[in-house]
Design a protein around this motif. Structure first.
Motif, PDB file in Angstrom:
ATOM      1  N   HIS A   1       6.655   2.451  -2.322  1.00  0.00           N
ATOM      2  CA  HIS A   1       7.204   2.288  -1.133  1.00  0.00           C
ATOM      3  C   HIS A   1       8.699   2.292  -1.202  1.00  0.00           C
ATOM      4  CE1 HIS A   1       3.109   1.481  -0.370  1.00  0.00           C
ATOM      5  NE2 HIS A   1       3.153   0.060  -0.162  1.00  0.00           N
TER       6      HIS A   1
ATOM      7  N   ASP B   1       2.375  -1.665   6.051  1.00  0.00           N
ATOM      8  CA  ASP B   1       2.297  -0.988   4.794  1.00  0.00           C
ATOM      9  C   ASP B   1       1.208  -0.058   4.724  1.00  0.00           C
ATOM     10  OD1 ASP B   1       2.848  -2.332   1.557  1.00  0.00           O
ATOM     11  OD2 ASP B   1       1.112  -0.898   1.840  1.00  0.00           O
TER      12      ASP B   1
ATOM     13  N   HIS C   1      -1.219   0.404   2.715  1.00  0.00           N
ATOM     14  CA  HIS C   1      -2.213  -0.417   2.076  1.00  0.00           C
ATOM     15  C   HIS C   1      -2.865  -1.369   2.876  1.00  0.00           C
ATOM     16  CE1 HIS C   1      -0.102   1.209  -1.629  1.00  0.00           C
ATOM     17  NE2 HIS C   1      -1.196   1.635  -1.666  1.00  0.00           N
TER      18      HIS C   1
ATOM     19  N   HIS D   1       3.824   1.451  -8.385  1.00  0.00           N
ATOM     20  CA  HIS D   1       5.177   1.177  -7.718  1.00  0.00           C
ATOM     21  C   HIS D   1       6.097   1.019  -8.881  1.00  0.00           C
ATOM     22  CE1 HIS D   1       4.726   0.186  -3.559  1.00  0.00           C
ATOM     23  NE2 HIS D   1       4.002  -1.098  -3.591  1.00  0.00           N
TER      24      HIS D   1
ATOM     25  N   HIS E   1       1.969  -6.430   6.904  1.00  0.00           N
ATOM     26  CA  HIS E   1       1.766  -5.697   5.699  1.00  0.00           C
ATOM     27  C   HIS E   1       0.450  -4.965   6.201  1.00  0.00           C
ATOM     28  CE1 HIS E   1      -0.934  -4.597   2.456  1.00  0.00           C
ATOM     29  NE2 HIS E   1       0.073  -4.669   1.801  1.00  0.00           N
TER      30      HIS E   1
END
Ligand SMILES: [Zn+2]
Length: 499
Positions: free
Chosen positions: A164, A140, A142, A449, A106
């Motif tokens: 995503h 990711d 983020h 999301h 991540h």
């Protein structure tokens, strides 16, 4: 047979303000699969490992997959859990029989003993494999990317969408660059430029707004012969660490001054648009008032509680929006989730169809999003909480809310769960007998999301701030470790003396 590549997936987005530490059980509750079992479960879905496998097949690699592990976003990862997950990866790397290493991370993991979980994992791996082993990492957007991560991984490639929906594509891109590196065709490293900001405005939204143009520039730059990946990261603001915030990465070779200049151009653009906020954060009262009068043949009003998004480490038990909706007598509505294992336990003790009174939600930290709500409800259904996604993000992937129940309070069907999960797929309601498309009002916990699956069925989408842990009002958080000055905490100082 071609190259042998070590792969692993480790995902955690750590909200350091959360009271809930992330232990081994938190990973077991979300995703912890070893080797071939992980590949079998995840390689026919929109995942990074699926993208790795696509390239492996095309390039005749042997994949040596160690594990896939993820916990829901929550507080710092305990040392025991961190070692339990990273140990097998480091051990496998130490065997020394790989041509390259390909990790899906991540990028915003904070263990309880250091600020940079991914950097620490890479440091342990490098200590085993030495400086010349090619290492590629997918991220990711983020991610809070650190200098250490850039020094230790040759290749860093982030998703290009928020919501995503390009995990598999990003896996392929990272794997392709790794292949060219292992083959000796290229020798990349990754540079980073970042503005003095906590969070890229709009969280990196790619459905509308300025990120669309930035990503187009990034794709154009990747056409250069010496640039292989440009990643524009929004960062993750709910982490009180020095290297927090948005970043621009270029994985390339050759003319690094050009790469740095290009990354700075995008970083400056992020800085310049820091005041442009795409979301309008309504109060819960304003959201409920809008819901009260909402009528549309186009589909339901979707109210996203941005602040109580479990996908950002919020507890998912905020009651402020639900209370406002009940006060406004909203009918033909659904609401999910309220994360409250003790309420689920109470509900599990009575027959379906009966009336039951229960203290709902607000128990983890009432200062963020309201205290428990005492309601009298009809118990509609109890469930083990399992669902399998069918939308663009988690289609084909199974997950669980843990023991759960649906209760009806006045005109609102409420999904009460034991485990915190962000709402990002219609099946997270439908598996529990609630069809959100047929409701007049749908209230859910998510920042962005949810749009991937819910926007297509929505008549209108609004976003509210319930005051829960992921509130966009950063001044409520006691930041102590972030580098200073930083926007928006030190707005005035930075305005006078731009970094
Ligand atoms: Zn993300």
């Amino acid at each position: 047979m071609g190259f042998k590549v070590l792969t692993a997936e480790v995902f955690h987005e750590t909200n350091t303000f959360s009271r809930l530490h992330t232990d081994q059980e938190a990973f077991r509750n979300r995703l912890f699969l070893l080797g071939k079992a992980a590949v079998a479960e995840r390689s026919n879905a929109n995942t990074e490992i699926a993208g790795f496998c696509d390239v492996a097949v095309g390039r005749d690699w042997e994949i040596d997959h160690v594990l896939s592990a993820a916990a829901g976003p929550s507080g710092c990862v305990t040392r025991a859990a961190f070692d339990w997950i990273c140990g097998p990866i480091v051990d496998r790397a130490s065997k020394g029989n790989h041509n390259g290493i390909l990790l899906a991370l991540h990028g915003a993991m904070v263990p309880d003993f250091c600020e940079d979980g991914e950097g620490e994992l890479l440091r342990r791996i490098r200590a085993m494999v030495g400086p010349s082993m090619p290492i590629a990492v997918s991220l990711d957007p983020h991610a809070n990317v650190t200098q250490l991560m850039c020094e230790l991984a040759d290749i860093l490639v982030s998703f290009k969408t928020y919501p995503h929906v390009d995990m598999r594509d990003t896996g392929r891109q990272a794997a392709d660059i790794l292949h060219r590196t292992m083959a000796g065709e290229i020798k990349p490293r990754t540079i980073m430029v970042r503005p003095p900001m906590l969070k890229e405005v709009n969280g990196g939204r790619t459905d509308i707004g300025p990120m669309i143009a930035r990503l187009a520039k990034a794709r154009a730059y990747e056409a250069r012969h010496d640039a292989f990946a440009v990643s524009v990261n929004a960062g993750f603001a709910s982490a009180d660490i020095a290297e927090v915030g948005p970043s621009v990465l270029v994985t390339g070779q050759g003319d690094y001054s050009a790469h740095i200049a290009f990354a700075k151009e995008l970083s400056d653009d992020i800085w310049a648009s820091r005041h442009d906020v795409l979301n309008t954060y309504l109060t819960v009262e304003a959201a409920a008032a809008l819901a009260s009068s909402y009528r549309s043949a186009e589909g339901p009003l979707i109210i996203a509680d941005y602040a109580d998004n479990p996908g950002g480490g919020a507890y998912g038990d905020s009651t402020a929006l639900l209370e406002a909706m009940l006060m406004a007598d909203i009918d033909d509505a659904c609401f999910g989730p309220i994360v409250d294992a003790s309420a689920v336990q109470v509900l599990g003790g009575v027959p379906v169809g009966s009336q039951v009174s229960v203290d709902l939600g607000g128990k983890t930290d009432p200062l963020f999003g309201g205290g428990p709500l005492y309601v009298t409800a009809e118990l509609v259904r109890v469930s083990d909480g399992h669902f399998t996604g069918d939308g663009p993000m988690i289609g084909g992937l199974a997950d669980s809310f843990g023991p759960s129940a649906v209760i009806r309070v006045e005109g609102i069907d409420i999904l009460v769960t034991s485990l915190a999960r962000q709402m990002l797929d219609l099946q997270q309601f439908k598996a529990f007998g609630i069809d959100p498309a047929k409701k007049r009002v749908v209230a859910l916990k998510s920042m962005q999301h949810f749009r991937a699956a819910f926007a297509p069925v929505a008549g209108q989408v609004i976003v509210c701030d319930s005051g829960a842990l992921c509130t966009p009002n950063y001044t409520r958080m006691s930041y102590q470790s972030v580098r200073r000055p930083i926007y928006p905490l030190d707005n005035t100082a930075i305005e006078q003396d731009p970094a």
